[in-house]
Scaffold this motif. Structure first.
Motif, mmCIF file in Angstrom:
data_model
loop_
_atom_site.group_PDB
_atom_site.id
_atom_site.type_symbol
_atom_site.label_atom_id
_atom_site.label_comp_id
_atom_site.label_asym_id
_atom_site.label_seq_id
_atom_site.Cartn_x
_atom_site.Cartn_y
_atom_site.Cartn_z
ATOM 1 N N ALA A 66 0.828 -1.204 0.000
ATOM 2 C CA ALA A 66 0.000 0.000 0.000
ATOM 3 C C ALA A 66 0.865 1.258 0.000
ATOM 4 O O ALA A 66 0.578 2.225 -0.715
ATOM 5 N N ALA A 67 1.927 1.241 0.803
ATOM 6 C CA ALA A 67 2.841 2.392 0.824
ATOM 7 C C ALA A 67 3.490 2.583 -0.542
ATOM 8 O O ALA A 67 3.685 3.714 -1.009
ATOM 9 N N LYS A 68 3.812 1.483 -1.201
ATOM 10 C CA LYS A 68 4.409 1.574 -2.537
ATOM 11 C C LYS A 68 3.419 2.150 -3.540
ATOM 12 O O LYS A 68 3.808 2.899 -4.453
ATOM 13 N N MET A 69 2.146 1.855 -3.381
ATOM 14 C CA MET A 69 1.150 2.393 -4.305
ATOM 15 C C MET A 69 1.011 3.907 -4.174
ATOM 16 O O MET A 69 0.787 4.611 -5.162
ATOM 17 N N ARG A 70 1.134 4.422 -2.968
ATOM 18 C CA ARG A 70 1.148 5.881 -2.784
ATOM 19 C C ARG A 70 2.335 6.467 -3.554
ATOM 20 O O ARG A 70 2.205 7.476 -4.267
ATOM 21 N N GLU A 71 3.497 5.834 -3.427
ATOM 22 C CA GLU A 71 4.697 6.286 -4.120
ATOM 23 C C GLU A 71 4.520 6.171 -5.640
ATOM 24 O O GLU A 71 4.891 7.079 -6.392
ATOM 25 N N PHE A 72 3.957 5.071 -6.077
ATOM 26 C CA PHE A 72 3.730 4.841 -7.503
ATOM 27 C C PHE A 72 2.838 5.921 -8.104
ATOM 28 O O PHE A 72 3.086 6.423 -9.210
ATOM 29 N N LEU A 73 1.795 6.287 -7.387
ATOM 30 C CA LEU A 73 0.888 7.331 -7.874
ATOM 31 C C LEU A 73 1.620 8.672 -8.011
ATOM 32 O O LEU A 73 1.353 9.434 -8.948
ATOM 33 N N GLU A 74 2.518 8.952 -7.114
ATOM 34 C CA GLU A 74 3.294 10.186 -7.213
ATOM 35 C C GLU A 74 4.186 10.163 -8.455
ATOM 36 O O GLU A 74 4.316 11.169 -9.151
ATOM 37 N N TRP A 75 4.803 8.998 -8.744
ATOM 38 C CA TRP A 75 5.601 8.885 -9.962
ATOM 39 C C TRP A 75 4.738 9.190 -11.189
ATOM 40 O O TRP A 75 5.157 9.925 -12.084
ATOM 41 N N CYS A 76 3.557 8.589 -11.215
ATOM 42 C CA CYS A 76 2.646 8.785 -12.353
ATOM 43 C C CYS A 76 2.241 10.248 -12.485
ATOM 44 O O CYS A 76 2.273 10.824 -13.582
ATOM 45 N N ASP A 77 1.862 10.840 -11.386
ATOM 46 C CA ASP A 77 1.411 12.224 -11.388
ATOM 47 C C ASP A 77 2.518 13.160 -11.863
ATOM 48 O O ASP A 77 2.295 14.061 -12.679
#
Length: 259
Positions: free
Chosen positions: A59-70
């Motif tokens: 879940a923490a990685k998904m927050r990070e992943f979304l930031e990369w995408c954004d």
């Protein structure tokens, strides 16, 4: 080596910069779908006594992943967090932990940047407490115009298609139409409009972690013309460099729709 200790050195940062420079706005997908997989194996490999440790790290990685995408200009991201099969088949203790983790993630994401959160899935399969959190996240972010984040929770691609067809039939019946008229007029576009993601563009790129190469009932209809990229890293170990390589690979492909 854990996800928190990888990719911190100057050579890594230099390589990240190089990969970013290789991307152009035209090569960045509009919609990315992510299948975060391998959380349980990650926890087991590190000796944790519960899969919940892996799910929290994922879940923490998904927050990070979304930031990369954004940061790169991706407009829509769909995260596969809990399938209908998970709801029906997972161990009750693990499922309880997972539901709590998803609720925490949904609430957290609804307070980040200008992101808009949308639940896609079957609310009737989920505990009322989780449904309330997902609905609150949607309501809180309804006016946001930033990254659109689909949270696939209690989601199944086959069920989604069935629900879409049922919705079309019900609407047609309310309008007084016959089944023969419906059969003659039904189109793929009409079904698409009644999916959970109705009105959104289909995913350009579907990424799955942990080396598994299957769809697992995720966005079956929407991914008909998507590109796929499989990462060997377990979910919590996904690095920005893995994501950038996926985008670089995507940008080099010649997309042939239907051929």
């Amino acid at each position: 080596m854990t996800s928190t200790s990888r990719g911190k050195g100057p050579l890594y940062r230099l390589y990240i910069s190089r990969l970013r420079r290789q991307l152009t706005p035209q090569s960045v997908p509009h919609h990315v779908a992510m299948m975060i997989d391998g959380n349980r194996r990650w926890a087991k490999q590190l000796g944790f006594d519960s899969a919940a440790h892996g799910h929290r790290a994922g879940a923490a990685k998904m927050r990070e992943f979304l930031e990369w995408c954004d940061d790169l200009g991706v407009k829509v991201v769909s995260l596969y967090l809990l399938s209908t099969d998970n709801v029906r088949k997972r161990d009750s203790a693990e499922l309880s932990d997972l539901i709590e983790i998803i609720a925490d993630l949904a609430d957290e994401l609804s307070r980040v940047r200008d992101w808009r959160i949308q639940h896609v899935g079957r609310a009737d399969l989920l505990p009322p407490e989780l449904v309330a959190v997902l609905e609150a996240a949607e309501h809180r972010t309804a006016g946001n115009r930033g990254l659109h984040v689909n949270l696939a929770v209690g989601y199944g691609g086959r069920s989604e298609i069935v629900d879409a067809v049922r919705s079309i039939i019900a609407a047609h019946d309310r309008d007084g139409g016959s089944i023969q008229e419906l059969a003659a007029s039904l189109t793929p576009e009409q079904i698409g409009e009644h999916l959970y993601t109705g009105g959104q563009p289909d995913p350009d790129l579907v990424i799955r972690t942990s080396g598994e190469q299957r769809l697992s009932d995720f966005l079956l209809w929407q991914s008909a013309h998507s590109e796929f990229y499989f990462v060997e890293s377990l979910g919590p170990d996904l690095r920005e460099v893995d994501f950038l390589r996926a985008l670089r690979d995507y940008g080099r492909r010649d997309r042939r729709y239907g051929s």
